[in-house]
Design an enzyme around this catalytic site. Structure first.
Site, PDB file in Angstrom:
ATOM      1  N   GLU A 269       0.886  -1.166   0.000  1.00 41.41           N
ATOM      2  CA  GLU A 269       0.000   0.000   0.000  1.00 41.41           C
ATOM      3  C   GLU A 269       0.920   1.210   0.000  1.00 41.41           C
ATOM      4  OE1 GLU A 269      -1.579   3.045   0.919  1.00 41.41           O
ATOM      5  OE2 GLU A 269      -2.322   2.303   2.840  1.00 41.41           O
ATOM      6  N   CYS A 303      -1.866   8.910   2.736  1.00 45.12           N
ATOM      7  CA  CYS A 303      -1.558   8.409   1.383  1.00 45.12           C
ATOM      8  C   CYS A 303      -2.677   8.722   0.403  1.00 45.12           C
ATOM      9  CB  CYS A 303      -1.283   6.917   1.432  1.00 45.12           C
ATOM     10  SG  CYS A 303      -2.521   6.026   2.353  1.00 45.12           S
TER      11      CYS A 303
HETATM   12  P1  NDP Z   1       9.244   4.594   4.080  1.00 44.97           P
HETATM   13  O1  NDP Z   1       8.635   3.857   2.948  1.00 44.97           O
HETATM   14  O2  NDP Z   1      10.721   4.667   4.166  1.00 44.97           O
HETATM   15  O3  NDP Z   1       8.733   3.978   5.463  1.00 44.97           O
HETATM   16  C1  NDP Z   1       7.684   3.061   5.627  1.00 44.97           C
HETATM   17  C2  NDP Z   1       8.111   1.909   6.543  1.00 44.97           C
HETATM   18  O4  NDP Z   1       9.095   1.099   5.875  1.00 44.97           O
HETATM   19  C3  NDP Z   1       8.799   2.374   7.817  1.00 44.97           C
HETATM   20  O5  NDP Z   1       8.500   1.478   8.863  1.00 44.97           O
HETATM   21  C4  NDP Z   1      10.255   2.288   7.431  1.00 44.97           C
HETATM   22  O6  NDP Z   1      11.104   2.232   8.528  1.00 44.97           O
HETATM   23  C5  NDP Z   1      10.288   1.023   6.633  1.00 44.97           C
HETATM   24  N1  NDP Z   1      11.417   0.882   5.726  1.00 44.97           N
HETATM   25  C6  NDP Z   1      12.280   1.840   5.264  1.00 44.97           C
HETATM   26  N2  NDP Z   1      13.181   1.306   4.428  1.00 44.97           N
HETATM   27  C7  NDP Z   1      12.903  -0.016   4.341  1.00 44.97           C
HETATM   28  C8  NDP Z   1      13.479  -1.115   3.619  1.00 44.97           C
HETATM   29  N3  NDP Z   1      14.516  -0.941   2.807  1.00 44.97           N
HETATM   30  N4  NDP Z   1      12.932  -2.340   3.758  1.00 44.97           N
HETATM   31  C9  NDP Z   1      11.877  -2.541   4.556  1.00 44.97           C
HETATM   32  N5  NDP Z   1      11.287  -1.544   5.273  1.00 44.97           N
HETATM   33  C10 NDP Z   1      11.791  -0.300   5.168  1.00 44.97           C
HETATM   34  O7  NDP Z   1       8.626   6.020   4.126  1.00 44.97           O
HETATM   35  P2  NDP Z   1       9.257   7.316   4.824  1.00 44.97           P
HETATM   36  O8  NDP Z   1       8.918   7.231   6.239  1.00 44.97           O
HETATM   37  O9  NDP Z   1      10.707   7.488   4.499  1.00 44.97           O
HETATM   38  O10 NDP Z   1       8.509   8.480   4.056  1.00 44.97           O
HETATM   39  C11 NDP Z   1       8.966   8.875   2.771  1.00 44.97           C
HETATM   40  C12 NDP Z   1       7.813   9.246   1.915  1.00 44.97           C
HETATM   41  O11 NDP Z   1       6.991   8.112   1.708  1.00 44.97           O
HETATM   42  C13 NDP Z   1       6.889  10.266   2.531  1.00 44.97           C
HETATM   43  O12 NDP Z   1       7.348  11.547   2.325  1.00 44.97           O
HETATM   44  C14 NDP Z   1       5.612   9.971   1.814  1.00 44.97           C
HETATM   45  O13 NDP Z   1       5.611  10.627   0.583  1.00 44.97           O
HETATM   46  C15 NDP Z   1       5.652   8.481   1.590  1.00 44.97           C
HETATM   47  N6  NDP Z   1       4.873   7.720   2.572  1.00 44.97           N
HETATM   48  C16 NDP Z   1       3.730   7.164   2.176  1.00 44.97           C
HETATM   49  C17 NDP Z   1       2.946   6.480   3.083  1.00 44.97           C
HETATM   50  C18 NDP Z   1       1.679   5.862   2.682  1.00 44.97           C
HETATM   51  O14 NDP Z   1       0.889   5.514   3.550  1.00 44.97           O
HETATM   52  N7  NDP Z   1       1.426   5.661   1.428  1.00 44.97           N
HETATM   53  C19 NDP Z   1       3.320   6.367   4.477  1.00 44.97           C
HETATM   54  C20 NDP Z   1       4.608   6.943   4.784  1.00 44.97           C
HETATM   55  C21 NDP Z   1       5.317   7.598   3.856  1.00 44.97           C
HETATM   56  P3  NDP Z   1      11.565   3.581   9.254  1.00 44.97           P
HETATM   57  O15 NDP Z   1      10.430   4.489   9.371  1.00 44.97           O
HETATM   58  O16 NDP Z   1      11.912   3.077  10.554  1.00 44.97           O
HETATM   59  O17 NDP Z   1      12.687   4.127   8.444  1.00 44.97           O
END
Ligand code: NDP
Length: 493
Positions: A269, A303
């Site tokens: 998602e 999102c």
């Molecule tokens: P991420 O995709 O990095 O984070 C989502 C989750 O994935 C967090 O728990 C994160 O850990 C984890 N994660 C990060 N890198 C990896 C990896 N290589 N393998 C597995 N899991 C991983 O989103 P961000 O928090 O960096 O946000 C960046 C952008 O993403 C935002 O600016 C926004 O545009 C978008 N976003 C979209 C969301 C949605 O619901 N569609 C939600 C959040 C962000 P950790 O946070 O601990 O780094």
């Protein structure tokens, strides 16, 4: 005290209707100084830790673990043990009992969790209290109801649990995303290893207390904290049978690459850049409320946020005028104040990203409007923002900003609205505002979006499936559809 003005000896009227502070008491939450990982029903002392903060004040809240590969493997082994040692075999009605208990405990402790969610995430207390918590409990109630009816949900397909689900969630709805992930996984008979986002681990850790209160067997739910490295470790763990991920499209793609050819199931998602489309026959005041809710709810960290407003050209001026006027009434500030409409930006990193994209919008030629508002000095803040004069090619019309920033574009005909709305790599959600039911159906058929709201926005219900097209991911969460990714069927391996 508000200054009163006397006019011709009539009843005094206040000159300025300022809101008095209405802070929610924060002492209802007892935070520990340090949290470990929750593995096999026990708190395991972490080898490495980091500090989690309140984004509204930058104060430290607690030390939490940064899970090492060994700690992740211990959590996966605990989940595997619990799966094979009883959880997958207990009667479905018994499984339902645990889910009902969790739902009821969440309801009972909702004020405590709402305060914690606002404290660690920065969202206004009225949203965590009225949206995140009721919906989280509702998800557990809803899937509790399905646990003993899987044969009816999927007739003649012999549904079976998959095994261990690895679940990685983001920071925008920490507890609600946990509920979206854990409730269907357990209802289907699986066990879980979940990782909350680095910036918002506290509600997931506090939730472990709920699991104990509900007497959920040890190892059925395991929670490890840490940054992206911990998430990556869960993804590549051989003991995990399915990955459910919510987060950025970039990380989603990396996970898909990692899992290619492994046979593990995957649901993603990811991001969105939704169009909220206002036709000239819409009830304008209602639509303006929908626009506000669409983009400023949860500081735009949503999102499915309605971040691209498409307004029919004939009503462009009144809509923009009403919108700007409404913006001046939004109260930005302390997330724990019950009057606050827009809280803190979740992290410094996210604030920097918003600043960068807003600067790009101004540079490319869009016109910016921000209502007068005084932002707190400490913490991470961004004023509600509207861009007019936006071209489709601008970054602010193309990229997910994930902040309180709206880009306004116009259209003349329904065909043009559909073309512009679909002109994005994403396809998570859309909104349509019109008086005509036939037009709603016509639009919904053509919009490439997983959810289309009509004359409302950002409305969620556990019985309603949610998920995307294109770069917004695949698989559905919520509803009967949300069970399917957690089940194996006859003939499906
Ligand atoms: P991420 O995709 O990095 O984070 C989502 C989750 O994935 C967090 O728990 C994160 O850990 C984890 N994660 C990060 N890198 C990896 C990896 N290589 N393998 C597995 N899991 C991983 O989103 P961000 O928090 O960096 O946000 C960046 C952008 O993403 C935002 O600016 C926004 O545009 C978008 N976003 C979209 C969301 C949605 O619901 N569609 C939600 C959040 C962000 P950790 O946070 O601990 O780094």
């Amino acid at each position: 005290m508000t200054e009163l003005e006397r006019k011709h000896d009539r009843t005094p009227v206040p000159k300025d209707w300022a809101y008095a502070p209405a802070p929610e008491a924060r002492d209802i939450v007892a935070l520990r100084e340090r949290y470990g990982h929750f593995i096999g029903g026990e708190w395991v002392e972490p080898r490495e830790t980091y500090t989690t903060i309140s984004p509204a004040t930058e104060e430290s809240l607690a030390e939490v673990g940064q899970a090492t590969p060994e700690e992740v493997q211990a959590a996966v082994a605990a989940a595997r043990g619990a799966f094979e040692d009883g959880w997958s075999d207990i009667s479905p009605a018994e499984r339902a009992k645990y889910l009902f208990r969790i739902a009821r405990i969440l309801q009972e402790r909702s004020r405590e969790f709402a305060v914690l969610e606002s404290l660690n995430g920065g969202k206004p207390i009225k949203e965590s209290r009225d949206v995140d918590l009721p919906l989280s409990a509702a998800h557990f109630f809803y899937y509790a109801g399905w646990a003993d009816k899987l044969e009816y949900a999927f007739p003649n397909r012999r549904p079976r649990p998959i095994g261990v689900a690895g679940q990685i969630i983001p920071w925008n709805f920490p507890l609600l995303m946990l509920a979206w992930k854990i409730a269907p996984a357990l209802a289907a008979g699986n066990t879980v290893v979940l990782k909350p986002a680095e910036t918002t681990p506290l509600s997931a850790l506090h939730f472990c207390d709920v699991l104990r209160q509900a007497e959920l067997p040890a190892g059925v739910v395991n929670i490890v904290t840490g940054d992206g490295r911990t998430g990556a470790e869960i993804v590549k763990s051989e003991g995990v049978d399915k990955i459910a991920f919510t987060g950025s499209t970039e990380v989603g793609k990396a996970i898909q690459r990692e899992l290619a050819g492994t046979g593990k199931k995957l649901t993603l998602e990811l991001g969105g850049k939704a169009a909220n489309i206002i036709f000239d026959d819409a009830a304008l005041d209602q639509a303006v409320e929908g626009i506000i809710n669409g983009i400023y709810f949860n500081q735009g960290h949503v999102c499915c946020a309605g971040s691209r407003l498409l307004v029919q050209e004939s009503i462009y001026e009144p809509v923009v005028e009403k919108l700007k006027r409404r913006l001046t009434t939004l109260r930005v500030g302390d997330p724990l104040d019950k009057n606050t409409d827009v809280g803190a930006i979740n992290s410094k990193q996210q604030l920097d990203k918003i600043h960068e994209l807003v600067a790009a919008g101004e540079k490319e030629g869009a016109e910016i409007y921000q209502p007068p508002c005084r932002l707190p000095e400490k913490g991470y803040w961004f004023a509600p923002t509207v861009f007019t004069n936006v071209a489709q090619s601008y970054r602010i019309a193309q990229e997910e900003i994930f902040g309180p920033v709206l880009s306004i574009l116009t259209f003349r005909t329904p065909e043009e609205a559909v073309e512009k709305a679909n002109n994005t790599p994403y396809g998570l959600s859309a909104g349509v505002w019109t008086e005509k039911g036939s037009r709603i159906l016509w639009m919904a058929e053509r919009l490439r979006a997983g959810v289309v709201w009509a004359n409302t926005y950002n409305r969620f219900d556990p019985s309603s499936p949610f998920g995307g097209y294109k770069e917004s991911g695949f698989g559905r969460e919520g509803g009967r559809h949300g069970l399917e990714p957690y089940l194996d069927f006859d003939g499906s391996g």
